[in-house]
Design a protein around this motif. Structure first.
Motif, short mmCIF file in Angstrom:
data_model
loop_
_atom_site.label_atom_id
_atom_site.label_comp_id
_atom_site.label_asym_id
_atom_site.label_seq_id
_atom_site.Cartn_x
_atom_site.Cartn_y
_atom_site.Cartn_z
N MET A 1 6.46 -1.58 12.79
CA MET A 1 5.76 -1.79 11.54
C MET A 1 4.64 -0.75 11.43
O MET A 1 3.89 -0.54 12.36
CB MET A 1 5.16 -3.20 11.50
CG MET A 1 4.37 -3.45 10.25
SD MET A 1 3.39 -4.96 10.29
CE MET A 1 4.59 -6.14 9.80
N LYS A 2 4.57 -0.12 10.28
CA LYS A 2 3.57 0.91 10.05
C LYS A 2 2.27 0.27 9.58
O LYS A 2 2.28 -0.64 8.76
CB LYS A 2 4.08 1.89 9.00
CG LYS A 2 3.20 3.10 8.83
CD LYS A 2 3.84 4.11 7.92
CE LYS A 2 2.93 5.32 7.83
NZ LYS A 2 3.49 6.36 7.02
N GLU A 3 1.14 0.74 10.12
CA GLU A 3 -0.17 0.23 9.71
C GLU A 3 -0.76 1.14 8.65
O GLU A 3 -0.61 2.35 8.69
CB GLU A 3 -1.12 0.17 10.91
CG GLU A 3 -0.87 -0.99 11.81
CD GLU A 3 -1.99 -1.15 12.81
OE1 GLU A 3 -3.15 -0.89 12.45
OE2 GLU A 3 -1.69 -1.53 13.94
N TYR A 4 -1.43 0.50 7.71
CA TYR A 4 -2.12 1.22 6.66
C TYR A 4 -3.59 0.82 6.69
O TYR A 4 -3.90 -0.35 6.81
CB TYR A 4 -1.55 0.87 5.28
CG TYR A 4 -0.13 1.33 5.09
CD1 TYR A 4 0.15 2.62 4.64
CD2 TYR A 4 0.94 0.50 5.36
CE1 TYR A 4 1.44 3.05 4.47
CE2 TYR A 4 2.25 0.91 5.20
CZ TYR A 4 2.49 2.20 4.75
OH TYR A 4 3.77 2.62 4.58
N SER A 5 -4.46 1.80 6.60
CA SER A 5 -5.88 1.47 6.53
C SER A 5 -6.32 1.58 5.08
O SER A 5 -5.84 2.43 4.33
CB SER A 5 -6.71 2.41 7.41
OG SER A 5 -6.58 3.73 6.95
N ALA A 6 -7.20 0.70 4.71
CA ALA A 6 -7.70 0.70 3.34
C ALA A 6 -8.59 1.92 3.13
O ALA A 6 -9.48 2.19 3.92
CB ALA A 6 -8.48 -0.58 3.06
N GLN A 7 -8.33 2.64 2.09
CA GLN A 7 -9.13 3.81 1.75
C GLN A 7 -9.78 3.56 0.40
O GLN A 7 -9.09 3.38 -0.60
CB GLN A 7 -8.26 5.07 1.67
CG GLN A 7 -7.62 5.45 2.99
CD GLN A 7 -8.64 5.93 4.01
OE1 GLN A 7 -9.62 6.57 3.66
NE2 GLN A 7 -8.42 5.62 5.26
N ARG A 8 -11.10 3.51 0.39
CA ARG A 8 -11.83 3.29 -0.84
C ARG A 8 -12.47 4.60 -1.26
O ARG A 8 -13.04 5.31 -0.44
CB ARG A 8 -12.89 2.21 -0.65
CG ARG A 8 -13.58 1.80 -1.95
CD ARG A 8 -14.65 0.75 -1.74
NE ARG A 8 -15.75 1.17 -0.90
CZ ARG A 8 -16.73 2.01 -1.30
NH1 ARG A 8 -16.73 2.48 -2.50
NH2 ARG A 8 -17.69 2.35 -0.48
N ASN A 9 -12.39 4.89 -2.52
CA ASN A 9 -13.02 6.08 -3.06
C ASN A 9 -14.53 5.95 -2.85
O ASN A 9 -15.14 5.01 -3.36
CB ASN A 9 -12.67 6.21 -4.54
CG ASN A 9 -13.30 7.41 -5.18
OD1 ASN A 9 -14.18 8.07 -4.62
ND2 ASN A 9 -12.86 7.73 -6.39
N PRO A 10 -15.17 6.86 -2.11
CA PRO A 10 -16.60 6.74 -1.84
C PRO A 10 -17.47 6.87 -3.11
O PRO A 10 -18.63 6.48 -3.10
CB PRO A 10 -16.90 7.87 -0.86
CG PRO A 10 -15.76 8.82 -0.99
CD PRO A 10 -14.58 8.02 -1.47
N ASP A 11 -16.90 7.38 -4.18
CA ASP A 11 -17.65 7.49 -5.43
C ASP A 11 -17.57 6.21 -6.27
O ASP A 11 -18.26 6.09 -7.27
CB ASP A 11 -17.14 8.67 -6.26
CG ASP A 11 -17.43 10.00 -5.57
OD1 ASP A 11 -18.47 10.10 -4.89
OD2 ASP A 11 -16.61 10.92 -5.70
N ARG A 12 -16.73 5.28 -5.84
CA ARG A 12 -16.59 4.02 -6.56
C ARG A 12 -17.54 2.98 -5.96
O ARG A 12 -17.53 2.74 -4.76
CB ARG A 12 -15.16 3.50 -6.47
CG ARG A 12 -14.94 2.22 -7.25
CD ARG A 12 -13.53 1.68 -7.00
NE ARG A 12 -13.43 0.32 -7.48
CZ ARG A 12 -13.78 -0.75 -6.79
NH1 ARG A 12 -14.25 -0.65 -5.58
NH2 ARG A 12 -13.66 -1.96 -7.31
N CYS A 13 -18.34 2.40 -6.82
CA CYS A 13 -19.30 1.39 -6.37
C CYS A 13 -18.57 0.14 -5.87
O CYS A 13 -17.68 -0.36 -6.56
CB CYS A 13 -20.23 1.02 -7.53
SG CYS A 13 -21.44 -0.24 -7.12
N PRO A 14 -18.95 -0.38 -4.70
CA PRO A 14 -18.36 -1.64 -4.25
C PRO A 14 -18.73 -2.76 -5.23
O PRO A 14 -19.75 -2.70 -5.90
CB PRO A 14 -19.03 -1.89 -2.89
CG PRO A 14 -19.57 -0.58 -2.47
CD PRO A 14 -19.89 0.17 -3.72
#
Length: 102
Positions: free
Chosen positions: A1-14
Protein backbone atom coordinates in the motif's frame (compact mmCIF):
# COMPACT_ATOMS: atom_id res chain seq x y z
CA UNK A 1 0.00 0.00 0.00
CA UNK A 2 1.36 3.39 -1.00
CA UNK A 3 1.42 6.15 1.63
CA UNK A 4 0.47 9.70 0.84
CA UNK A 5 1.34 12.66 2.99
CA UNK A 6 -0.98 15.61 3.16
CA UNK A 7 0.45 18.62 1.39
CA UNK A 8 -1.11 21.96 2.22
CA UNK A 9 -0.39 25.05 0.21
CA UNK A 10 1.64 27.25 2.62
CA UNK A 11 -0.03 30.34 1.16
CA UNK A 12 -3.47 29.06 2.15
CA UNK A 13 -4.63 30.11 5.59
CA UNK A 14 -5.54 27.18 7.86
CA UNK A 15 -9.18 27.07 8.87
CA UNK A 16 -10.23 28.90 12.00
CA UNK A 17 -11.61 26.49 14.60
CA UNK A 18 -14.87 28.45 14.43
CA UNK A 19 -15.32 27.27 10.84
CA UNK A 20 -15.34 23.64 12.00
CA UNK A 21 -17.69 24.52 14.82
CA UNK A 22 -20.06 26.21 12.34
CA UNK A 23 -20.23 22.93 10.40
CA UNK A 24 -20.66 20.73 13.46
CA UNK A 25 -23.48 22.62 15.17
CA UNK A 26 -26.18 21.95 12.54
CA UNK A 27 -25.20 18.25 12.49
CA UNK A 28 -26.06 17.98 16.20
CA UNK A 29 -29.67 19.02 15.70
CA UNK A 30 -29.27 21.62 18.45
CA UNK A 31 -29.50 25.38 18.10
CA UNK A 32 -26.52 27.66 18.70
CA UNK A 33 -28.28 28.94 21.80
CA UNK A 34 -28.55 25.39 23.15
CA UNK A 35 -24.92 24.61 22.29
CA UNK A 36 -23.80 27.78 24.09
CA UNK A 37 -25.82 26.75 27.15
CA UNK A 38 -24.35 23.24 27.11
CA UNK A 39 -20.84 24.72 26.86
CA UNK A 40 -21.50 27.18 29.66
CA UNK A 41 -20.60 30.21 27.54
CA UNK A 42 -22.70 33.14 26.38
CA UNK A 43 -24.55 32.94 23.11
CA UNK A 44 -22.60 36.00 21.92
CA UNK A 45 -19.28 34.31 22.71
CA UNK A 46 -20.30 31.28 20.65
CA UNK A 47 -21.45 33.51 17.78
CA UNK A 48 -18.09 35.35 17.91
CA UNK A 49 -16.17 32.06 17.67
CA UNK A 50 -18.35 30.73 14.85
CA UNK A 51 -18.02 34.10 13.08
CA UNK A 52 -14.23 33.81 13.46
CA UNK A 53 -14.05 37.06 15.44
CA UNK A 54 -12.70 35.36 18.60
CA UNK A 55 -10.32 32.43 19.02
CA UNK A 56 -11.06 29.18 20.78
CA UNK A 57 -9.32 29.56 24.14
CA UNK A 58 -7.96 26.58 26.10
CA UNK A 59 -10.97 26.78 28.42
CA UNK A 60 -13.44 26.69 25.56
CA UNK A 61 -11.38 23.97 23.82
CA UNK A 62 -11.76 21.74 26.88
CA UNK A 63 -15.51 22.32 26.83
CA UNK A 64 -15.77 21.69 23.07
CA UNK A 65 -13.63 18.56 23.39
CA UNK A 66 -15.98 17.19 26.02
CA UNK A 67 -19.14 18.16 24.14
CA UNK A 68 -18.06 16.64 20.83
CA UNK A 69 -15.97 13.82 22.32
CA UNK A 70 -12.80 14.62 20.41
CA UNK A 71 -10.68 16.20 23.14
CA UNK A 72 -9.34 19.70 23.60
CA UNK A 73 -6.19 19.07 21.58
CA UNK A 74 -7.98 19.05 18.24
CA UNK A 75 -9.46 22.47 18.89
CA UNK A 76 -6.22 23.92 20.25
CA UNK A 77 -4.07 22.63 17.37
CA UNK A 78 -6.51 24.01 14.83
CA UNK A 79 -6.57 27.43 16.52
CA UNK A 80 -2.77 27.44 16.97
CA UNK A 81 -2.24 26.73 13.26
CA UNK A 82 -4.54 29.58 12.34
CA UNK A 83 -2.88 31.99 14.80
CA UNK A 84 0.65 31.00 13.77
CA UNK A 85 -0.06 31.40 10.05
CA UNK A 86 -1.29 34.95 10.66
CA UNK A 87 1.58 35.83 13.02
CA UNK A 88 4.19 34.65 10.49
CA UNK A 89 2.77 37.14 8.00
CA UNK A 90 2.22 40.05 10.39
CA UNK A 91 5.33 40.06 12.61
CA UNK A 92 8.48 41.64 11.18
CA UNK A 93 11.42 39.38 12.04
CA UNK A 94 13.89 40.85 9.55
CA UNK A 95 16.14 42.28 12.32
CA UNK A 96 16.29 39.03 14.31
CA UNK A 97 19.26 36.76 13.57
CA UNK A 98 19.00 32.99 13.42
CA UNK A 99 21.35 31.43 15.96
CA UNK A 100 23.11 28.10 15.62
CA UNK A 101 24.46 25.89 18.36
CA UNK A 102 28.18 26.33 19.06
Amino acid sequence: MKEYSAQRNPDRCPSHSGALLAELIPATGHSKTEIARLLGISRQHLYDIVGQRKPVTPTVAVRLGKLFGDGAGVWMRMQASYNTWHAEREVDTSDIPTLTAA
